[in-house]
Design an enzyme around this catalytic site. Structure first.
Site, PDB file in Angstrom:
ATOM      1  CG  HIS A  17      -1.956  -1.005   1.293  1.00 34.79           C
ATOM      2  ND1 HIS A  17      -2.154  -1.815   2.389  1.00 34.79           N
ATOM      3  CD2 HIS A  17      -2.886  -1.388   0.377  1.00 34.79           C
ATOM      4  CE1 HIS A  17      -3.174  -2.629   2.150  1.00 34.79           C
ATOM      5  NE2 HIS A  17      -3.631  -2.403   0.935  1.00 34.79           N
ATOM      6  CE  LYS A  41     -11.662  -6.957   0.924  1.00 37.57           C
ATOM      7  NZ  LYS A  41     -10.368  -6.328   0.589  1.00 37.57           N
ATOM      8  NE  ARG A  93      -2.800  -7.040  -4.272  1.00 41.73           N
ATOM      9  CZ  ARG A  93      -3.613  -7.141  -3.256  1.00 41.73           C
ATOM     10  NH1 ARG A  93      -3.192  -7.604  -2.136  1.00 41.73           N
ATOM     11  NH2 ARG A  93      -4.878  -6.772  -3.354  1.00 41.73           N
ATOM     12  CB  SER A 131      -4.119  -6.746   4.325  1.00 38.70           C
ATOM     13  OG  SER A 131      -3.667  -5.492   3.906  1.00 38.70           O
TER      14      SER A 131
HETATM   15  P1  ADP Z   1      -9.698  -3.252  -1.179  1.00 42.96           P
HETATM   16  O1  ADP Z   1     -10.507  -3.954  -0.145  1.00 42.96           O
HETATM   17  O2  ADP Z   1     -10.330  -2.007  -1.706  1.00 42.96           O
HETATM   18  O3  ADP Z   1      -9.108  -4.124  -2.271  1.00 42.96           O
HETATM   19  P2  ADP Z   1      -7.054  -3.173  -0.006  1.00 42.96           P
HETATM   20  O4  ADP Z   1      -6.691  -2.484   1.258  1.00 42.96           O
HETATM   21  O5  ADP Z   1      -6.945  -4.663  -0.037  1.00 42.96           O
HETATM   22  O6  ADP Z   1      -8.489  -2.671  -0.329  1.00 42.96           O
HETATM   23  O7  ADP Z   1      -6.195  -2.582  -1.197  1.00 42.96           O
HETATM   24  C1  ADP Z   1      -6.272  -1.232  -1.581  1.00 42.96           C
HETATM   25  C2  ADP Z   1      -5.618  -1.055  -2.943  1.00 42.96           C
HETATM   26  O8  ADP Z   1      -4.218  -1.307  -2.832  1.00 42.96           O
HETATM   27  C3  ADP Z   1      -6.130  -2.001  -4.021  1.00 42.96           C
HETATM   28  O9  ADP Z   1      -6.139  -1.313  -5.254  1.00 42.96           O
HETATM   29  C4  ADP Z   1      -5.105  -3.106  -4.022  1.00 42.96           C
HETATM   30  O10 ADP Z   1      -5.062  -3.756  -5.282  1.00 42.96           O
HETATM   31  C5  ADP Z   1      -3.855  -2.309  -3.754  1.00 42.96           C
HETATM   32  N1  ADP Z   1      -2.792  -3.146  -3.190  1.00 42.96           N
HETATM   33  C6  ADP Z   1      -2.807  -3.848  -2.038  1.00 42.96           C
HETATM   34  N2  ADP Z   1      -1.655  -4.505  -1.852  1.00 42.96           N
HETATM   35  C7  ADP Z   1      -0.876  -4.228  -2.933  1.00 42.96           C
HETATM   36  C8  ADP Z   1       0.428  -4.620  -3.358  1.00 42.96           C
HETATM   37  N3  ADP Z   1       1.166  -5.467  -2.644  1.00 42.96           N
HETATM   38  N4  ADP Z   1       0.873  -4.143  -4.530  1.00 42.96           N
HETATM   39  C9  ADP Z   1       0.117  -3.322  -5.275  1.00 42.96           C
HETATM   40  N5  ADP Z   1      -1.117  -2.899  -4.948  1.00 42.96           N
HETATM   41  C10 ADP Z   1      -1.610  -3.348  -3.791  1.00 42.96           C
END
Ligand code: ADP
Length: 164
Positions: A17, A41, A93, A131
Site C-alpha cells: 500500500h 470484509k 498486484r 493484508s
Molecule cells: P480493497 O478492499 O479495496 O481491495 P485493499 O486495502 O486490499 O483494499 O487494497 C487497496 C488497494 O491497494 C487495491 O487497489 C489493491 O489492489 C492495492 N494493493 C494492495 N496490496 C498491494 C500490493 N502489494 N501491490 C500493489 N497494490 C496493492
C-alpha cells in the site's frame, strides 16, 4: 489542483500500500486516502484504528503532496465526487486483481464519466504482499517485518495478542 483518491480497506496498511501511495503522490497535488469501513470484509482493525495507522504511515510523504486520510462509507464513486477527486488510484498486484478491478472501473466509468481510474504496480519486492496473508502469518507466529513497517508490525502483534 489535481486531487486523487486512493481507496482501500488497509487492514492493516502494508509496504505494498505504501509503495502505491509513494507513486500516487507524484501524480496529484492532493491525495485523499479513503479508508473503507468495508464491514462485509470483517476487518481485524476498527475503522478508527485503520485511519490512525494510515495517517501515521502517510506522514513520511507530507512534503510531496497534501495528504488527507479519511474514513469512507457508501459508494466509492459518490465519495470521489464529494471530495472533488478527478482520479481514483488503485494498485494492481497479479493477474488475480485484474478481473475485479476491470469490472469496478467499468462500472464506475458508467456512473461518472469525469472521474478516471489510474493503476499503479508496486515494486516487484512488494507485489505479492496482501493484508490477508500478513494477518495469517502474524496469527501463526511468523515474521511479518518484511511486509509492514515496524509501527504496523507492533500494532498487529498487539491486536493479535489482545484477541487471543
Ligand atoms: P480493497 O478492499 O479495496 O481491495 P485493499 O486495502 O486490499 O483494499 O487494497 C487497496 C488497494 O491497494 C487495491 O487497489 C489493491 O489492489 C492495492 N494493493 C494492495 N496490496 C498491494 C500490493 N502489494 N501491490 C500493489 N497494490 C496493492
Amino acid at each position: 489542483m489535481k486531487i486523487g483518491l486512493y481507496p482501500g480497506t488497509f487492514d492493516p496498511a502494508t509496504n505494498g500500500h505504501i509503495d502505491i501511495l509513494s507513486r500516487a503522490v507524484k501524480l496529484v497535488d492532493k491525495l485523499i486516502v479513503g479508508v473503507a469501513s468495508n464491514a462485509a470484509k470483517k476487518p481485524l482493525f476498527s475503522l478508527d484504528e485503520r485511519v490512525e495507522m494510515m495517517r501515521t504511515e502517510a506522514e513520511q510523504f507530507k512534503d510531496m503532496a497534501d495528504i488527507e486520510v479519511r474514513p469512507m462509507t457508501g459508494l466509492l464513486i459518490q465519495f470521489a465526487q464529494d471530495v472533488g477527486a478527478q482520479v481514483i488510484i488503485r494498485g494492481l498486484r497479479a493477474v488475480s486483481d485484474f478481473e475485479y478491478e476491470f469490472q469496478m472501473t467499468g462500472m464506475n466509468q458508467r456512473l461518472n464519466t469525469d472521474i478516471e481510474t489510474v493503476f499503479f504496480m508496486a515494486d516487484p519486492q512488494y507485489q505479492a504482499i496482501a493484508s490477508r496473508l500478513i494477518k495469517e502469518i502474524a496469527r501463526l507466529g511468523g515474521d511479518i517485518t518484511p511486509f509492514v513497517s515496524p509501527y504496523i508490525a507492533g500494532q498487529l502483534m498487539e491486536k493479535i495478542r489482545n484477541n487471543a
